[in-house]
Motif scaffolding. Structure first.
Motif, PDB file in Angstrom:
ATOM      1  N   SER A  50      29.324  -0.485  35.440  1.00 48.13           N
ATOM      2  CA  SER A  50      28.469   0.094  36.479  1.00 48.13           C
ATOM      3  C   SER A  50      29.260   0.571  37.692  1.00 48.13           C
ATOM      4  N   GLN A  51      30.509   0.092  37.834  1.00 51.18           N
ATOM      5  CA  GLN A  51      31.323   0.600  38.937  1.00 51.18           C
ATOM      6  C   GLN A  51      31.816   2.020  38.665  1.00 51.18           C
ATOM      7  N   VAL A  52      31.797   2.432  37.379  1.00 46.67           N
ATOM      8  CA  VAL A  52      32.299   3.752  36.987  1.00 46.67           C
ATOM      9  C   VAL A  52      31.143   4.735  36.758  1.00 46.67           C
ATOM     10  N   PHE A  53      30.132   4.308  36.001  1.00 45.42           N
ATOM     11  CA  PHE A  53      29.029   5.195  35.630  1.00 45.42           C
ATOM     12  C   PHE A  53      27.709   4.723  36.213  1.00 45.42           C
ATOM     13  N   GLY A  54      26.869   5.691  36.605  1.00 49.51           N
ATOM     14  CA  GLY A  54      25.581   5.357  37.193  1.00 49.51           C
ATOM     15  C   GLY A  54      24.403   5.534  36.266  1.00 49.51           C
ATOM     16  N   GLN A  55      24.520   6.486  35.314  1.00 45.35           N
ATOM     17  CA  GLN A  55      23.402   6.721  34.404  1.00 45.35           C
ATOM     18  C   GLN A  55      23.846   7.531  33.194  1.00 45.35           C
ATOM     19  N   VAL A  56      22.980   7.495  32.165  1.00 47.42           N
ATOM     20  CA  VAL A  56      23.129   8.353  30.991  1.00 47.42           C
ATOM     21  C   VAL A  56      21.964   9.333  31.021  1.00 47.42           C
ATOM     22  N   ARG A  57      22.256  10.610  30.819  1.00 46.25           N
ATOM     23  CA  ARG A  57      21.166  11.588  30.758  1.00 46.25           C
ATOM     24  C   ARG A  57      21.474  12.622  29.674  1.00 46.25           C
ATOM     25  N   LYS A  94      33.702   9.536  41.997  1.00 46.50           N
ATOM     26  CA  LYS A  94      33.338  10.950  42.116  1.00 46.50           C
ATOM     27  C   LYS A  94      34.570  11.841  41.929  1.00 46.50           C
ATOM     28  N   GLY A  95      34.400  12.890  41.132  1.00 43.12           N
ATOM     29  CA  GLY A  95      35.491  13.827  40.885  1.00 43.12           C
ATOM     30  C   GLY A  95      36.479  13.394  39.820  1.00 43.12           C
ATOM     31  N   ARG A  96      36.191  12.287  39.104  1.00 39.18           N
ATOM     32  CA  ARG A  96      37.188  11.729  38.189  1.00 39.18           C
ATOM     33  C   ARG A  96      36.807  11.826  36.711  1.00 39.18           C
ATOM     34  N   SER A  97      35.818  12.632  36.387  1.00 37.14           N
ATOM     35  CA  SER A  97      35.443  12.736  34.972  1.00 37.14           C
ATOM     36  C   SER A  97      36.606  13.268  34.137  1.00 37.14           C
ATOM     37  N   LYS A  98      37.398  14.175  34.701  1.00 39.59           N
ATOM     38  CA  LYS A  98      38.549  14.717  33.980  1.00 39.59           C
ATOM     39  C   LYS A  98      39.589  13.637  33.702  1.00 39.59           C
ATOM     40  N   ASP A  99      39.758  12.723  34.651  1.00 46.54           N
ATOM     41  CA  ASP A  99      40.707  11.616  34.443  1.00 46.54           C
ATOM     42  C   ASP A  99      40.255  10.727  33.292  1.00 46.54           C
ATOM     43  N   ILE A 100      38.948  10.479  33.222  1.00 48.22           N
ATOM     44  CA  ILE A 100      38.416   9.647  32.132  1.00 48.22           C
ATOM     45  C   ILE A 100      38.598  10.368  30.804  1.00 48.22           C
ATOM     46  N   GLN A 101      38.345  11.670  30.807  1.00 50.64           N
ATOM     47  CA  GLN A 101      38.542  12.468  29.596  1.00 50.64           C
ATOM     48  C   GLN A 101      39.982  12.369  29.102  1.00 50.64           C
ATOM     49  N   ARG A 102      40.938  12.494  29.995  1.00 51.69           N
ATOM     50  CA  ARG A 102      42.353  12.434  29.611  1.00 51.69           C
ATOM     51  C   ARG A 102      42.732  11.054  29.095  1.00 51.69           C
ATOM     52  N   ALA A 103      42.200  10.013  29.718  1.00 47.63           N
ATOM     53  CA  ALA A 103      42.499   8.653  29.273  1.00 47.63           C
ATOM     54  C   ALA A 103      41.954   8.409  27.876  1.00 47.63           C
ATOM     55  N   ALA A 104      40.751   8.898  27.619  1.00 42.37           N
ATOM     56  CA  ALA A 104      40.162   8.742  26.289  1.00 42.37           C
ATOM     57  C   ALA A 104      40.972   9.507  25.247  1.00 42.37           C
ATOM     58  N   LEU A 137      38.197   0.771  26.079  1.00 46.01           N
ATOM     59  CA  LEU A 137      39.638   0.551  26.215  1.00 46.01           C
ATOM     60  C   LEU A 137      40.201   1.436  27.322  1.00 46.01           C
ATOM     61  N   SER A 138      39.814   2.677  27.331  1.00 44.86           N
ATOM     62  CA  SER A 138      40.324   3.637  28.313  1.00 44.86           C
ATOM     63  C   SER A 138      39.890   3.270  29.728  1.00 44.86           C
ATOM     64  N   LEU A 139      38.623   2.860  29.876  1.00 43.35           N
ATOM     65  CA  LEU A 139      38.129   2.458  31.189  1.00 43.35           C
ATOM     66  C   LEU A 139      38.822   1.194  31.681  1.00 43.35           C
ATOM     67  N   ASP A 140      39.032   0.249  30.772  1.00 43.55           N
ATOM     68  CA  ASP A 140      39.749  -0.975  31.151  1.00 43.55           C
ATOM     69  C   ASP A 140      41.142  -0.648  31.671  1.00 43.55           C
ATOM     70  N   GLN A 141      41.822   0.255  31.002  1.00 40.05           N
ATOM     71  CA  GLN A 141      43.172   0.660  31.419  1.00 40.05           C
ATOM     72  C   GLN A 141      43.146   1.327  32.796  1.00 40.05           C
ATOM     73  N   MET A 142      42.158   2.177  33.025  1.00 37.61           N
ATOM     74  CA  MET A 142      42.062   2.879  34.311  1.00 37.61           C
ATOM     75  C   MET A 142      41.726   1.918  35.450  1.00 37.61           C
TER      76      MET A 142
END
Length: 415
Positions: free
Chosen positions: A336-343, A358-368, A405-410
């Motif tokens: 919940s510290q990273v994502f607020g909702q699914v839509r 905010k502004g970090r979706s690209k970072d999550i994409q790269r980590a995944a 795994l990717s979120l844990d690393q970040m």
């Protein structure tokens, strides 16, 4: 011998760096270069495996190299490729009949992309209005944060300034309303409007589903003013939400529908669907395309349509959609510290980041991606998932594992 005529050029090694050397820099692709695919599996130049939850931006609905699609393309490639629009062909006639039998439409115009399908829709709307009401009825109303293509006309209709900056002057008589805002729609849609265009599920704009009441109001306003209602289903259509087209989910029928992306499962094709009455406005010579409706594209699209438009197939899409959503809702609750909702809807979902991320979706994409999962973004604040419609429960679980795994690393790196 001229190097450009060297017969061995097809065998020369190329890398990601080659992109920066020879291609116009309209994209900033990933560092890895995929070379082979099967289903939802991809491998890059180094042999690394990836689970693909992008399906080429909701294109490869049946996955990469689907055997039935490959077989159709191979057979047609050995039969007939191209004729030009002075002739028709059997595959295009079969596909048109299949699409009209499966939808509200009576007529189809085929082209090569979603942008071209929307261009045709907008031209049809203006031509019809000019013919029936006069040139004063020419204004097009779209939604802010929508996406309808990259031609100058369609990108102007799209309502995202970042895509139009530097290309002015833009085509006139185009206005934008707030998505899902009924009062905004009522204020904008008057008697001078020839068309209202909307994505029933915004993709690039952040994976935003339309409210049923909003779409119903657009339909009623169009009926009242004589404007045509256009549904852009380039990304959300062709089974992605569990119905063949998303208008069926809402029970609200447009006057024109545009389709592309998954229609060809990766082979370029677009389609504009409409009624017989409206189609008459585009008489001989008023619009056209060299490659549109060619035998290769339409034979492939017919195979895709026949596979997707089966009750059992669409039922499985709905089942997989429920599984993916429940899985992602659990992930959002756990992070919940990273994502607020699914839509979103069906197998097109967006995970919205919190203000802290905010502004970090690209970072999550790269980590995944580094961990072997390919995902999309929809702006810098939404992680977008659009797996092939044939995704299995096991693949959904694997995507969840890699995302965690990717979120844990970040999170650890930020501590």
């Amino acid at each position: 011998m001229n190097a450009k005529l060297d017969s061995t050029i097809a065998n020369r090694p190329v890398t990601r760096q080659t992109f920066d050397e020879v291609l116009v820099p309209t994209y900033a692709p990933a560092a890895m270069v995929p070379v082979r695919g099967a289903g939802l599996d991809l491998w890059d130049q180094n042999g690394k495996h990836y689970l693909d939850f992008t399906s080429g931006i909701a294109v490869a609905a049946l996955g990469h190299c689907h055997p039935a699609v490959v077989d159709t393309l191979t057979r047609q490639a050995n039969t007939l490729w191209h004729l030009g629009n002075g002739y028709t062909n059997e595959p295009v006639l079969r596909l048109a009949k299949a699409l009209t039998e499966a939808t509200f439409a009576d007529r189809v115009f085929f082209c090569n992309s979603g942008a071209e399908a929307n261009e045709a829709a907008f031209k049809l709307a203006r031509k019809y209005a000019h013919t029936k009401f006069g040139p004063h009825k020419s204004r097009i109303v779209s939604c802010l944060q929508s996406f309808h293509g990259r031609t100058l006309f369609t990108v102007s209709v799209g309502g995202q300034p970042k895509y139009t900056e530097g290309f002015e002057p833009l085509p006139p008589s185009i206005d934008h309303i707030v998505f899902n805002d009924i009062e905004s729609a009522r204020a904008a849609i008057g008697d001078d409007v020839c068309a209202v265009v909307v994505e029933p599920l915004q993709g690039e704009g952040g994976v935003m589903p339309a409210d049923p009441a909003f779409l119903k109001e657009l339909r009623e306003l169009c009926n009242k003013t004589g404007a045509l209602l256009i549904f852009d289903e380039v990304q959300c259509g062709m089974g992605r939400t569990g119905d063949l087209y998303h208008y069926m989910t809402y029970g609200i029928t447009p006057d024109i529908l545009t389709s592309a992306k998954a229609l060809g499962n990766g082979y370029p094709i677009g389609a504009m669907l409409t009624t017989s009455e409206l189609a008459q406005a585009l008489s001989v010579g008023t619009h056209g395309t060299t490659y549109g409706g060619n035998p290769l594209a339409t034979s492939v699209a017919l195979t895709v349509l026949e596979i997707v438009n089966q009750p059992a197939f669409l039922a499985r899409v709905k089942e997989a959609s429920a599984k993916l959503r429940s899985t992602m809702e659990k992930l959002v609750a756990d992070y919940s510290q990273v994502f607020g909702q699914v839509r979103g809807a069906g197998l097109l979902l967006g995970l919205v980041v919190t203000d802290a991320w905010k502004g970090r979706s690209k970072d999550i994409q790269r980590a995944a991606e580094a961990n072997g999962l390919m995902v999309l973004i929809a702006g810098m604040d939404v992680l977008r998932l659009a797996p092939a419609l044939i995704v299995s429960d096991e693949q959904i679980a694997e995507a969840d594992r890699i995302l965690r795994l990717s979120l844990d690393q970040m999170i650890k790196a930020a501590a």
